[in-house]
Design an enzyme around this catalytic site. Structure first.
Site, PDB file in Angstrom:
ATOM      1  N   ASP A  76     -20.726  54.607  42.976  1.00  0.00           N
ATOM      2  CA  ASP A  76     -19.985  55.486  43.878  1.00  0.00           C
ATOM      3  C   ASP A  76     -18.795  54.716  44.457  1.00  0.00           C
ATOM      4  OD1 ASP A  76     -20.840  58.265  45.611  1.00  0.00           O
ATOM      5  OD2 ASP A  76     -19.304  56.952  46.494  1.00  0.00           O
ATOM      6  N   GLU A  94     -19.302  67.791  47.481  1.00  0.00           N
ATOM      7  CA  GLU A  94     -17.854  67.556  47.406  1.00  0.00           C
ATOM      8  C   GLU A  94     -17.333  67.725  45.983  1.00  0.00           C
ATOM      9  OE1 GLU A  94     -16.865  63.696  48.992  1.00  0.00           O
ATOM     10  OE2 GLU A  94     -18.193  64.034  50.711  1.00  0.00           O
ATOM     11  N   HIS A 113     -24.502  65.798  40.132  1.00  0.00           N
ATOM     12  CA  HIS A 113     -24.706  64.350  40.173  1.00  0.00           C
ATOM     13  C   HIS A 113     -25.886  64.028  41.061  1.00  0.00           C
ATOM     14  CE1 HIS A 113     -21.731  65.570  43.214  1.00  0.00           C
ATOM     15  NE2 HIS A 113     -22.221  64.617  43.985  1.00  0.00           N
ATOM     16  N   HIS A 150     -27.387  61.113  43.373  1.00  0.00           N
ATOM     17  CA  HIS A 150     -27.109  59.844  44.060  1.00  0.00           C
ATOM     18  C   HIS A 150     -28.390  59.004  44.023  1.00  0.00           C
ATOM     19  CE1 HIS A 150     -23.472  61.252  46.459  1.00  0.00           C
ATOM     20  NE2 HIS A 150     -24.020  62.418  46.183  1.00  0.00           N
TER      21      HIS A 150
HETATM   22  P1  AMP Z   1     -21.269  64.889  46.955  1.00  0.00           P
HETATM   23  O1  AMP Z   1     -20.866  65.052  48.395  1.00  0.00           O
HETATM   24  O2  AMP Z   1     -22.754  64.889  46.765  1.00  0.00           O
HETATM   25  O3  AMP Z   1     -20.547  65.870  46.055  1.00  0.00           O
HETATM   26  O4  AMP Z   1     -20.834  63.418  46.557  1.00  0.00           O
HETATM   27  C1  AMP Z   1     -19.651  63.099  45.891  1.00  0.00           C
HETATM   28  C2  AMP Z   1     -19.626  61.597  45.792  1.00  0.00           C
HETATM   29  O5  AMP Z   1     -18.673  61.241  44.827  1.00  0.00           O
HETATM   30  C3  AMP Z   1     -19.254  60.870  47.089  1.00  0.00           C
HETATM   31  O6  AMP Z   1     -20.298  59.954  47.435  1.00  0.00           O
HETATM   32  C4  AMP Z   1     -17.955  60.142  46.725  1.00  0.00           C
HETATM   33  O7  AMP Z   1     -17.842  58.876  47.335  1.00  0.00           O
HETATM   34  C5  AMP Z   1     -18.077  60.027  45.221  1.00  0.00           C
HETATM   35  N1  AMP Z   1     -16.807  59.923  44.497  1.00  0.00           N
HETATM   36  C6  AMP Z   1     -15.702  60.694  44.620  1.00  0.00           C
HETATM   37  N2  AMP Z   1     -14.747  60.314  43.761  1.00  0.00           N
HETATM   38  C7  AMP Z   1     -15.272  59.276  43.055  1.00  0.00           C
HETATM   39  C8  AMP Z   1     -14.785  58.455  42.006  1.00  0.00           C
HETATM   40  N3  AMP Z   1     -13.545  58.596  41.499  1.00  0.00           N
HETATM   41  N4  AMP Z   1     -15.589  57.476  41.516  1.00  0.00           N
HETATM   42  C9  AMP Z   1     -16.823  57.305  42.012  1.00  0.00           C
HETATM   43  N5  AMP Z   1     -17.360  58.063  42.998  1.00  0.00           N
HETATM   44  C10 AMP Z   1     -16.586  59.028  43.519  1.00  0.00           C
END
Ligand code: AMP
Length: 121
Positions: A35, A101, A106, A108
């Site tokens: 992440d 987001e 995905h 985590h």
């Molecule tokens: P969510 O809120 O569950 O959709 O989590 C999205 C996650 O994607 C967040 O923890 C961000 O930090 C991560 N994220 C966003 N853009 C990137 C990227 N380019 N590379 C790696 N992680 C990312």
């Protein structure tokens, strides 16, 4: 339920190689990468390569091969990073209530410290 996948989301762009990622493990159907804003010493995202929006979308419509590959790759990532010893948390957010987001499914994987309670309130 009908699912609409946005092919311009950031993880789709990562899968197309348009933006870089710090890969932990890649297989035919799955990609695991660090992440970009880690919330714990271990914070990896595991994503299917197929166009699935949420956990329920993936669980309902992915092929048996994709489902198996995703879960076995997740297990390999947990073993590779040593997250299993101390324990870890696997979380997935969906939609508005889940405050998702990035609209590409995905998981985590968080670990490396005591993570606190699951929800603040
Ligand atoms: P969510 O809120 O569950 O959709 O989590 C999205 C996650 O994607 C967040 O923890 C961000 O930090 C991560 N994220 C966003 N853009 C990137 C990227 N380019 N590379 C790696 N992680 C990312």
């Amino acid at each position: 339920m009908a699912y609409t996948y946005d092919p311009q989301n950031i993880f789709a762009r990562i899968l197309r190689g348009e933006i870089p990622n710090k890969t932990v493990l890649e297989t035919a159907h799955t990609l695991a990468f660090h992440d970009i804003h880690p919330q714990a010493p271990i914070h990896v995202l595991v994503i299917p390569k197929g166009p699935y929006v949420t956990f329920d979308h993936f669980a309902a419509e992915a092929t048996p091969e994709e489902l198996l590959d995703f879960h076995r790759t997740t297990a390999s990532v947990i073993a590779l990073l040593g997250a299993g010893e101390g324990g870890y948390r696997a979380i997935t957010n969906s939609g508005l209530n889940g405050m998702q987001e990035v609209p590409h499914y995905h998981l985590h994987i968080l670990g490396g410290r005591v993570l606190g309670r699951m929800l603040d309130h």
